[in-house]
Scaffold this motif. Structure first.
Motif, PDB file in Angstrom:
ATOM      1  N   TYR A 250      19.836   3.515   0.087  1.00 55.36           N
ATOM      2  CA  TYR A 250      18.552   3.936   0.834  1.00 55.36           C
ATOM      3  C   TYR A 250      17.480   2.964   0.916  1.00 55.36           C
ATOM      4  CZ  TYR A 250      20.262   8.681   1.859  1.00 55.36           C
ATOM      5  OH  TYR A 250      20.932   9.648   2.402  1.00 55.36           O
ATOM      6  N   ILE A 251      17.395   2.176  -0.409  1.00 52.96           N
ATOM      7  CA  ILE A 251      16.004   1.293  -0.479  1.00 52.96           C
ATOM      8  C   ILE A 251      16.654  -0.248  -0.525  1.00 52.96           C
ATOM      9  CG2 ILE A 251      14.493   3.099  -1.300  1.00 52.96           C
ATOM     10  CD1 ILE A 251      15.269   2.208  -4.330  1.00 52.96           C
ATOM     11  N   SER A 252      17.903  -0.371   0.044  1.00 56.67           N
ATOM     12  CA  SER A 252      18.427  -1.683   0.128  1.00 56.67           C
ATOM     13  C   SER A 252      18.102  -1.996   1.622  1.00 56.67           C
ATOM     14  CB  SER A 252      19.749  -1.949  -0.181  1.00 56.67           C
ATOM     15  OG  SER A 252      20.375  -3.012   0.151  1.00 56.67           O
TER      16      SER A 252
ATOM     17  N   LEU B 186       8.292 -14.144  10.986  1.00 65.29           N
ATOM     18  CA  LEU B 186       9.472 -13.347  11.290  1.00 65.29           C
ATOM     19  C   LEU B 186      10.121 -12.689  10.215  1.00 65.29           C
ATOM     20  CD1 LEU B 186      11.308 -15.153  14.226  1.00 65.29           C
ATOM     21  CD2 LEU B 186       9.711 -13.097  14.310  1.00 65.29           C
ATOM     22  N   ARG B 187      10.212 -11.447   9.941  1.00 69.58           N
ATOM     23  CA  ARG B 187      10.973 -10.788   8.892  1.00 69.58           C
ATOM     24  C   ARG B 187      12.431 -11.219   9.177  1.00 69.58           C
ATOM     25  NH1 ARG B 187      11.082  -5.135   6.358  1.00 69.58           N
ATOM     26  NH2 ARG B 187      12.946  -5.222   5.345  1.00 69.58           N
ATOM     27  N   VAL B 188      13.050 -11.919   8.304  1.00 68.06           N
ATOM     28  CA  VAL B 188      14.397 -12.374   8.644  1.00 68.06           C
ATOM     29  C   VAL B 188      15.124 -11.648   7.610  1.00 68.06           C
ATOM     30  CG1 VAL B 188      16.183 -14.736   8.479  1.00 68.06           C
ATOM     31  CG2 VAL B 188      13.744 -14.798   9.167  1.00 68.06           C
TER      32      VAL B 188
ATOM     33  N   CYS C  11      10.878 -11.699   4.202  1.00 69.28           N
ATOM     34  CA  CYS C  11      12.024 -11.192   3.933  1.00 69.28           C
ATOM     35  C   CYS C  11      11.548 -10.157   3.018  1.00 69.28           C
ATOM     36  CB  CYS C  11      13.201 -11.867   3.427  1.00 69.28           C
ATOM     37  SG  CYS C  11      13.040 -12.558   1.925  1.00 69.28           S
ATOM     38  N   HIS C  12      12.354  -9.030   3.087  1.00 73.43           N
ATOM     39  CA  HIS C  12      12.148  -7.931   2.186  1.00 73.43           C
ATOM     40  C   HIS C  12      13.656  -7.342   1.893  1.00 73.43           C
ATOM     41  CE1 HIS C  12      10.559  -4.650  -0.266  1.00 73.43           C
ATOM     42  NE2 HIS C  12      11.443  -4.072   0.440  1.00 73.43           N
ATOM     43  N   ILE C  13      14.094  -7.658   0.850  1.00 75.44           N
ATOM     44  CA  ILE C  13      15.687  -7.242   0.691  1.00 75.44           C
ATOM     45  C   ILE C  13      15.986  -5.906   0.103  1.00 75.44           C
ATOM     46  CG2 ILE C  13      16.156  -9.658   0.519  1.00 75.44           C
ATOM     47  CD1 ILE C  13      16.547  -9.577  -2.597  1.00 75.44           C
TER      48      ILE C  13
ATOM     49  N   VAL D 150       0.854  -1.514   0.058  1.00 74.80           N
ATOM     50  CA  VAL D 150       0.022  -0.005  -0.027  1.00 74.80           C
ATOM     51  C   VAL D 150       0.838   1.297   0.067  1.00 74.80           C
ATOM     52  CG1 VAL D 150      -1.889   1.247   1.281  1.00 74.80           C
ATOM     53  CG2 VAL D 150      -1.993  -1.085   1.125  1.00 74.80           C
ATOM     54  N   LYS D 151       2.054   1.172   0.513  1.00 76.87           N
ATOM     55  CA  LYS D 151       2.915   2.318   0.917  1.00 76.87           C
ATOM     56  C   LYS D 151       3.276   2.858  -0.556  1.00 76.87           C
ATOM     57  CE  LYS D 151       6.585   0.308   2.702  1.00 76.87           C
ATOM     58  NZ  LYS D 151       6.389  -1.248   2.550  1.00 76.87           N
ATOM     59  N   ALA D 152       3.333   1.996  -1.847  1.00 77.25           N
ATOM     60  CA  ALA D 152       3.664   2.672  -2.985  1.00 77.25           C
ATOM     61  C   ALA D 152       2.608   3.696  -3.567  1.00 77.25           C
ATOM     62  CB  ALA D 152       3.976   1.335  -3.842  1.00 77.25           C
TER      63      ALA D 152
ATOM     64  N   PRO E  95       4.403  -6.804  -3.778  1.00 76.97           N
ATOM     65  CA  PRO E  95       5.001  -6.062  -4.850  1.00 76.97           C
ATOM     66  C   PRO E  95       4.346  -4.235  -4.290  1.00 76.97           C
ATOM     67  CG  PRO E  95       3.587  -7.406  -5.880  1.00 76.97           C
ATOM     68  CD  PRO E  95       3.684  -7.845  -4.376  1.00 76.97           C
ATOM     69  N   GLY E  96       5.100  -3.532  -4.714  1.00 77.96           N
ATOM     70  CA  GLY E  96       4.460  -2.276  -4.820  1.00 77.96           C
ATOM     71  C   GLY E  96       4.915  -1.400  -6.127  1.00 77.96           C
ATOM     72  N   ARG E  97       6.112  -1.004  -6.122  1.00 75.32           N
ATOM     73  CA  ARG E  97       6.778  -0.184  -7.415  1.00 75.32           C
ATOM     74  C   ARG E  97       6.042  -0.744  -8.788  1.00 75.32           C
ATOM     75  NH1 ARG E  97      11.064   3.170  -7.016  1.00 75.32           N
ATOM     76  NH2 ARG E  97      11.919   1.741  -5.219  1.00 75.32           N
TER      77      ARG E  97
ATOM     78  N   GLY F 292       8.802  -7.506  -1.415  1.00 75.29           N
ATOM     79  CA  GLY F 292       8.505  -6.885  -2.802  1.00 75.29           C
ATOM     80  C   GLY F 292       9.669  -6.719  -3.299  1.00 75.29           C
ATOM     81  N   GLY F 293       9.782  -5.450  -4.103  1.00 74.83           N
ATOM     82  CA  GLY F 293      11.043  -5.009  -4.384  1.00 74.83           C
ATOM     83  C   GLY F 293      11.309  -5.117  -5.811  1.00 74.83           C
ATOM     84  N   LEU F 294      10.773  -5.828  -6.808  1.00 74.18           N
ATOM     85  CA  LEU F 294      11.033  -5.806  -8.459  1.00 74.18           C
ATOM     86  C   LEU F 294      11.015  -4.366  -8.765  1.00 74.18           C
ATOM     87  CD1 LEU F 294      11.515  -7.787 -10.704  1.00 74.18           C
ATOM     88  CD2 LEU F 294       8.986  -7.886 -11.095  1.00 74.18           C
ATOM     89  N   GLY F 295      12.087  -4.335  -9.728  1.00 74.64           N
ATOM     90  CA  GLY F 295      12.208  -2.925 -10.154  1.00 74.64           C
ATOM     91  C   GLY F 295      11.385  -2.582 -11.596  1.00 74.64           C
TER      92      GLY F 295
HETATM   93  N1  LLP Z   1       7.309  -5.073   1.484  1.00 75.71           N
HETATM   94  C1  LLP Z   1       8.060  -4.361   2.500  1.00 75.71           C
HETATM   95  C2  LLP Z   1       8.162  -4.625   3.925  1.00 75.71           C
HETATM   96  C3  LLP Z   1       8.403  -3.139   2.188  1.00 75.71           C
HETATM   97  O1  LLP Z   1       9.211  -2.530   2.834  1.00 75.71           O
HETATM   98  C4  LLP Z   1       8.321  -2.578   0.695  1.00 75.71           C
HETATM   99  C5  LLP Z   1       8.903  -1.248   0.402  1.00 75.71           C
HETATM  100  C6  LLP Z   1       7.657  -3.267  -0.219  1.00 75.71           C
HETATM  101  C7  LLP Z   1       7.187  -4.547   0.321  1.00 75.71           C
HETATM  102  C8  LLP Z   1       7.372  -2.907  -1.561  1.00 75.71           C
HETATM  103  O2  LLP Z   1       8.381  -2.708  -2.425  1.00 75.71           O
HETATM  104  P1  LLP Z   1       8.457  -2.313  -3.811  1.00 75.71           P
HETATM  105  O3  LLP Z   1       7.969  -3.688  -4.627  1.00 75.71           O
HETATM  106  O4  LLP Z   1       7.582  -1.162  -4.055  1.00 75.71           O
HETATM  107  O5  LLP Z   1       9.908  -2.037  -4.078  1.00 75.71           O
HETATM  108  N2  LLP Z   1      10.454   5.297  -1.288  1.00 75.71           N
HETATM  109  C9  LLP Z   1      11.362   4.485  -2.233  1.00 75.71           C
HETATM  110  C10 LLP Z   1      10.978   2.907  -2.020  1.00 75.71           C
HETATM  111  C11 LLP Z   1      11.073   2.659  -0.544  1.00 75.71           C
HETATM  112  C12 LLP Z   1      10.619   1.150  -0.344  1.00 75.71           C
HETATM  113  C13 LLP Z   1      10.240   0.727   0.960  1.00 75.71           C
HETATM  114  N3  LLP Z   1       9.830  -0.684   1.088  1.00 75.71           N
HETATM  115  C14 LLP Z   1      11.585   5.047  -3.590  1.00 75.71           C
HETATM  116  O6  LLP Z   1      10.643   5.597  -4.003  1.00 75.71           O
HETATM  117  O7  LLP Z   1      12.353   4.507  -4.324  1.00 75.71           O
END
Ligand code: LLP
Length: 420
Positions: free
Chosen positions: A163-165, A150-152, A200-202, A61-63, A279-281, A240-243
């Motif tokens: 900053y985003i690793s 647990l988030r390992v 985990c979330h890398i 949701v944060k994305a 996933p977010g982004r 999440g994290g896929l670019g």
């Molecule tokens: N799950 C967890 C526990 C997270 O901390 C995050 C993002 C996601 C999922 C989603 O990751 P994504 O698929 O969106 O990469 N504000 C920064 C990105 C911060 C990401 C924080 N965690 C930016 O604008 O690049």
């Protein structure tokens, strides 16, 4: 793939079938514009790759937490990944279900835990022993058992911006790999907790699959140890994290990424477990653009500046992470291009949106800042007492205003002068 919903038609940038010029005229600028088709396509890429497998997808949701965006996903039966009580409230208001929601985050308050337990979230992703203690206490006080994973921290290098690793030993996140087994034993012994998974979330903006495969291997190694200790692990959450492509990055396609991860889990003999993605982004990033209008051209001695009406308060990523967002004219001009720094009106040198861009533009022209659907509006602020931008969603030839532009008086409505 999702970028193609924003394309030039007869020289004018369109969002699906709506001209960006008409959107700017109708709603003003700066304006966030999302495409429902792009959101849907990205979701379907995840859902399609998960079909027939024990896998589910939780939208981070944060994305992008606009209710309409969340609602598009909720209608397709998405799960959600939240990091605050506020995000839980948004998910519920958008039509999402608590029982499909996982609660991540390193500093959950007792009140947030209680509300999430009462709502019935699917799992708490816990990051420390003190957090386990607090959750156990809160759950006990209301007569519930909290589902936990647990988030390992698998200590793998996600090869992304520092900053985003998040998966290295030096990050604040997660339980250290070497402590995880003992932490699981502690969790299993707490009467008001029920261990259900591992996660985990890398990091974020990861453009290769290999760091995920490393993380999965590390997690599975642990799962075997934890189960040998008599604690059952039902699901594995790979985070999440896929670019996405902002410039010339070439991340794997969503479906290839999902299948590769699932295949690795199967190949290691863990195919009977549920797998979660967060996933977010990659769901929302290229489903949105930010429209801005040129205010002034300011030629300089060393640099030329193009001053636009959007600023770092609207899109913080360039200032914060030195992030690249492609910027292009909404209506192409045939005039010769010049090299500009595209900057906003905020009183900071860090207020820039693009550096050294070749553009032909005049005051009043519209520009589109691409890939602004993720970590765009959600990270915006009222710095310099600037009302936050409006947001619209385009669906074919229909446009929905999904967040009205803020009024200045709203910005200080909660403030007061001292008594006379
Ligand atoms: N799950 C967890 C526990 C997270 O901390 C995050 C993002 C996601 C999922 C989603 O990751 P994504 O698929 O969106 O990469 N504000 C920064 C990105 C911060 C990401 C924080 N965690 C930016 O604008 O690049």
């Amino acid at each position: 793939m999702t970028r193609s919903v924003f394309a030039h038609v007869d020289g004018v940038l369109h969002a699906e079938r709506v001209s960006a010029v008409s959107l700017a005229e109708r709603f003003g600028t700066p304006l966030y514009v999302y495409s429902r088709a792009a959101l849907t396509a990205a979701w379907q890429a995840y859902a399609g790759a998960c079909a027939g497998r024990r896998a589910s997808v939780h939208v981070a949701v944060k994305a992008n937490s606009n209710l309409a965006v969340l609602n598009v996903f909720a209608r397709m039966n998405a799960g959600f990944d939240i990091v605050s009580g506020g995000e839980l409230a948004r998910v519920l208001a958008a039509g999402g279900k608590a029982e499909n929601t996982v609660f991540s985050g390193i500093g959950k308050s007792a009140a947030e835990m209680r509300d999430a337990l009462v709502a019935g979230v699917k799992c708490f992703n816990v990051e420390s022993i003190p957090e386990l203690d607090r959750l156990n206490e809160v759950a006990g006080a209301i007569g519930k058992r909290a589902p936990v994973s647990l988030r390992v921290n698998p200590d793998v290098d996600a090869k992304t911006h520092p900053y985003i690793s998040t998966g290295l030993k030096s990050n604040k996140f997660g339980v250290a790999f070497d402590d995880a087994r003992a932490t699981y034993r502690a969790a299993a012994a707490m009467p008001h907790l029920e261990v259900v998974g591992i996660d985990c979330h890398i990091g974020s903006q990861i453009t290769e699959v290999s760091p995920y495969l490393d993380a999965v291997d590390r997690l599975l190694e642990l799962v075997e140890q934890i189960e040998a200790d008599g604690v059952k692990i039902r699901h594995i959450d790979v985070g999440g994290g896929l670019g996405i492509t902002y410039d010339d990055e070439t991340p794997p396609e969503i479906d290839v990424f999902v299948r590769t991860v699932l295949d690795r889990i199967d190949a290691r003999g863990h195919g009977h477990r549920d797998v979660y993605f967060e996933p977010g982004r990659s769901l929302v990033g290229n489903a949105g653009i930010l429209l801005t209008r040129v205010e002034f051209l300011k030629p300089g001695i060393e640099k030329n500046f193009l001053i636009v009406d959007a600023a770092m308060n609207d899109l913080a990523r360039p200032a914060m992470y030195n992030a690249y967002h492609s910027i292009e004219p909404v209506v192409a001009r045939s005039a010769p291009k010049q090299v500009y720094d595209v900057v906003g009106p905020v009183c900071e040198s860090g207020d820039w949106l693009g550096r050294e861009r070749e553009l032909a533009a005049e005051p009043g022209d519209l520009l589109a800042i691409r890939s602004a659907g993720a970590y765009g509006f959600v990270m915006s602020s009222n710095y310099n007492t600037r009302p936050r931008a409006a947001e619209v969603m385009v669906d074919g030839d229909t446009v929905h205003l999904i967040r009205a532009r803020e009024e200045v008086t709203q910005l200080f409505a909660g403030e007061s002068r001292l008594p006379d």
